[in-house]
Design a protein around this motif. Sequence first.
Motif, PDB file in Angstrom:
ATOM      1  N   ASN A 193     -31.670 -16.385 -12.125  1.00 46.40           N
ATOM      2  CA  ASN A 193     -32.071 -17.674 -12.681  1.00 46.40           C
ATOM      3  C   ASN A 193     -31.835 -17.782 -14.182  1.00 46.40           C
ATOM      4  OD1 ASN A 193     -32.934 -18.366 -10.142  1.00 46.40           O
ATOM      5  ND2 ASN A 193     -35.064 -17.906 -10.543  1.00 46.40           N
ATOM      6  N   LEU A 194     -31.447 -16.705 -14.835  1.00 50.26           N
ATOM      7  CA  LEU A 194     -31.250 -16.700 -16.284  1.00 50.26           C
ATOM      8  C   LEU A 194     -29.829 -17.126 -16.635  1.00 50.26           C
ATOM      9  CD1 LEU A 194     -32.924 -13.266 -17.055  1.00 50.26           C
ATOM     10  CD2 LEU A 194     -33.928 -15.522 -17.407  1.00 50.26           C
ATOM     11  N   ASP A 195     -29.679 -17.752 -17.803  1.00 52.55           N
ATOM     12  CA  ASP A 195     -28.321 -18.055 -18.248  1.00 52.55           C
ATOM     13  C   ASP A 195     -27.712 -16.792 -18.874  1.00 52.55           C
ATOM     14  OD1 ASP A 195     -29.693 -17.961 -20.621  1.00 52.55           O
ATOM     15  OD2 ASP A 195     -28.891 -19.826 -21.424  1.00 52.55           O
ATOM     16  N   ASP A 196     -26.429 -16.809 -19.148  1.00 49.71           N
ATOM     17  CA  ASP A 196     -25.712 -15.608 -19.568  1.00 49.71           C
ATOM     18  C   ASP A 196     -26.225 -15.027 -20.886  1.00 49.71           C
ATOM     19  OD1 ASP A 196     -24.142 -15.716 -17.320  1.00 49.71           O
ATOM     20  OD2 ASP A 196     -22.496 -16.783 -18.304  1.00 49.71           O
ATOM     21  N   ASP A 197     -26.501 -15.881 -21.871  1.00 48.07           N
ATOM     22  CA  ASP A 197     -26.973 -15.392 -23.158  1.00 48.07           C
ATOM     23  C   ASP A 197     -28.347 -14.753 -23.047  1.00 48.07           C
ATOM     24  OD1 ASP A 197     -24.665 -16.305 -24.388  1.00 48.07           O
ATOM     25  OD2 ASP A 197     -25.540 -18.276 -24.817  1.00 48.07           O
ATOM     26  N   GLU A 198     -29.223 -15.390 -22.292  1.00 47.49           N
ATOM     27  CA  GLU A 198     -30.563 -14.863 -22.099  1.00 47.49           C
ATOM     28  C   GLU A 198     -30.509 -13.533 -21.340  1.00 47.49           C
ATOM     29  OE1 GLU A 198     -34.768 -17.110 -21.078  1.00 47.49           O
ATOM     30  OE2 GLU A 198     -32.928 -17.782 -20.129  1.00 47.49           O
ATOM     31  N   GLN A 232     -28.035 -11.393 -21.325  1.00 54.31           N
ATOM     32  CA  GLN A 232     -27.490 -10.384 -22.233  1.00 54.31           C
ATOM     33  C   GLN A 232     -28.559  -9.873 -23.190  1.00 54.31           C
ATOM     34  OE1 GLN A 232     -24.543  -8.840 -22.495  1.00 54.31           O
ATOM     35  NE2 GLN A 232     -25.304  -7.696 -24.233  1.00 54.31           N
ATOM     36  N   SER A 233     -29.335 -10.755 -23.771  1.00 53.59           N
ATOM     37  CA  SER A 233     -30.353 -10.325 -24.730  1.00 53.59           C
ATOM     38  C   SER A 233     -31.455  -9.519 -24.046  1.00 53.59           C
ATOM     39  CB  SER A 233     -30.937 -11.523 -25.480  1.00 53.59           C
ATOM     40  OG  SER A 233     -31.645 -12.356 -24.597  1.00 53.59           O
ATOM     41  N   LEU A 234     -31.878  -9.938 -22.861  1.00 53.40           N
ATOM     42  CA  LEU A 234     -32.911  -9.188 -22.147  1.00 53.40           C
ATOM     43  C   LEU A 234     -32.402  -7.805 -21.724  1.00 53.40           C
ATOM     44  CD1 LEU A 234     -34.585 -11.895 -19.880  1.00 53.40           C
ATOM     45  CD2 LEU A 234     -35.638 -10.607 -21.735  1.00 53.40           C
ATOM     46  N   ALA A 235     -31.169  -7.733 -21.261  1.00 56.22           N
ATOM     47  CA  ALA A 235     -30.603  -6.441 -20.861  1.00 56.22           C
ATOM     48  C   ALA A 235     -30.538  -5.493 -22.057  1.00 56.22           C
ATOM     49  CB  ALA A 235     -29.224  -6.640 -20.255  1.00 56.22           C
ATOM     50  N   SER A 236     -30.164  -6.017 -23.214  1.00 59.51           N
ATOM     51  CA  SER A 236     -30.103  -5.179 -24.418  1.00 59.51           C
ATOM     52  C   SER A 236     -31.487  -4.688 -24.822  1.00 59.51           C
ATOM     53  CB  SER A 236     -29.479  -5.963 -25.573  1.00 59.51           C
ATOM     54  OG  SER A 236     -28.167  -6.323 -25.266  1.00 59.51           O
ATOM     55  N   GLU A 237     -32.472  -5.577 -24.794  1.00 58.10           N
ATOM     56  CA  GLU A 237     -33.840  -5.194 -25.154  1.00 58.10           C
ATOM     57  C   GLU A 237     -34.388  -4.130 -24.210  1.00 58.10           C
ATOM     58  OE1 GLU A 237     -36.435  -8.587 -25.432  1.00 58.10           O
ATOM     59  OE2 GLU A 237     -34.952  -9.692 -26.610  1.00 58.10           O
ATOM     60  N   TRP A 238     -34.203  -4.339 -22.905  1.00 62.30           N
ATOM     61  CA  TRP A 238     -34.723  -3.380 -21.931  1.00 62.30           C
ATOM     62  C   TRP A 238     -33.973  -2.059 -22.018  1.00 62.30           C
ATOM     63  CZ3 TRP A 238     -39.212  -3.485 -19.623  1.00 62.30           C
ATOM     64  CH2 TRP A 238     -39.861  -4.705 -19.442  1.00 62.30           C
ATOM     65  N   ARG A 239     -32.675  -2.077 -22.327  1.00 62.31           N
ATOM     66  CA  ARG A 239     -31.919  -0.838 -22.453  1.00 62.31           C
ATOM     67  C   ARG A 239     -32.409  -0.040 -23.658  1.00 62.31           C
ATOM     68  NH1 ARG A 239     -30.509   2.419 -19.253  1.00 62.31           N
ATOM     69  NH2 ARG A 239     -29.592   0.803 -18.000  1.00 62.31           N
ATOM     70  N   LEU A 240     -32.740  -0.715 -24.762  1.00 67.27           N
ATOM     71  CA  LEU A 240     -33.283  -0.011 -25.931  1.00 67.27           C
ATOM     72  C   LEU A 240     -34.617   0.649 -25.595  1.00 67.27           C
ATOM     73  CD1 LEU A 240     -32.450  -2.489 -28.830  1.00 67.27           C
ATOM     74  CD2 LEU A 240     -31.490  -0.223 -28.429  1.00 67.27           C
ATOM     75  N   ARG A 241     -35.462  -0.058 -24.874  1.00 66.24           N
ATOM     76  CA  ARG A 241     -36.743   0.522 -24.471  1.00 66.24           C
ATOM     77  C   ARG A 241     -36.528   1.694 -23.523  1.00 66.24           C
ATOM     78  NH1 ARG A 241     -40.665  -4.360 -22.795  1.00 66.24           N
ATOM     79  NH2 ARG A 241     -42.101  -2.621 -22.475  1.00 66.24           N
ATOM     80  N   LEU A 273     -30.926  -5.878 -14.650  1.00 60.15           N
ATOM     81  CA  LEU A 273     -30.290  -6.910 -15.470  1.00 60.15           C
ATOM     82  C   LEU A 273     -28.795  -6.641 -15.653  1.00 60.15           C
ATOM     83  CD1 LEU A 273     -33.128  -7.276 -18.104  1.00 60.15           C
ATOM     84  CD2 LEU A 273     -32.493  -8.961 -16.379  1.00 60.15           C
ATOM     85  N   GLU A 274     -28.444  -5.383 -15.865  1.00 52.64           N
ATOM     86  CA  GLU A 274     -27.035  -5.044 -16.038  1.00 52.64           C
ATOM     87  C   GLU A 274     -26.253  -5.210 -14.733  1.00 52.64           C
ATOM     88  OE1 GLU A 274     -27.609  -1.159 -17.571  1.00 52.64           O
ATOM     89  OE2 GLU A 274     -27.894  -1.867 -19.636  1.00 52.64           O
ATOM     90  N   ALA A 275     -26.887  -4.965 -13.612  1.00 51.90           N
ATOM     91  CA  ALA A 275     -26.229  -5.187 -12.321  1.00 51.90           C
ATOM     92  C   ALA A 275     -25.929  -6.666 -12.119  1.00 51.90           C
ATOM     93  CB  ALA A 275     -27.097  -4.660 -11.190  1.00 51.90           C
ATOM     94  N   GLU A 276     -26.847  -7.523 -12.541  1.00 49.57           N
ATOM     95  CA  GLU A 276     -26.611  -8.971 -12.444  1.00 49.57           C
ATOM     96  C   GLU A 276     -25.459  -9.390 -13.352  1.00 49.57           C
ATOM     97  OE1 GLU A 276     -26.866 -12.974 -11.473  1.00 49.57           O
ATOM     98  OE2 GLU A 276     -27.636 -11.229 -10.434  1.00 49.57           O
TER      99      GLU A 276
END
Length: 75
Positions: free
Chosen positions: A10-15, A17-26, A41-44
């Motif tokens: 349900n997320l757009d591409d930019d959102e 990307q930002s969530l995947a980056s944040e979760w990957r850092l954590r 998120l990365e699989a999506e």
Amino acid sequence: MSAPSTTPANLDDDELQSLASEWRLRAMRGDQLAHRMAQALEAEQRRRIRDTGLQTLPPAASSMYSRKRPWWKFW
């Protein structure tokens, strides 16, 4: 009535990307839940890239059989 659930689809591409980056850092800091979230998120993201790439490819059968002569005959 329950609130609509937020899924990666349900997320757009930019959102996404930002969530995947944040979760990957954590996840890189050792959080196991963050690792699973980042993977989802990365699989999506990969699924979206794969689906858009498949739509832009031309059909291979039409170009392969359009020649009248075999490829090894020059004249």
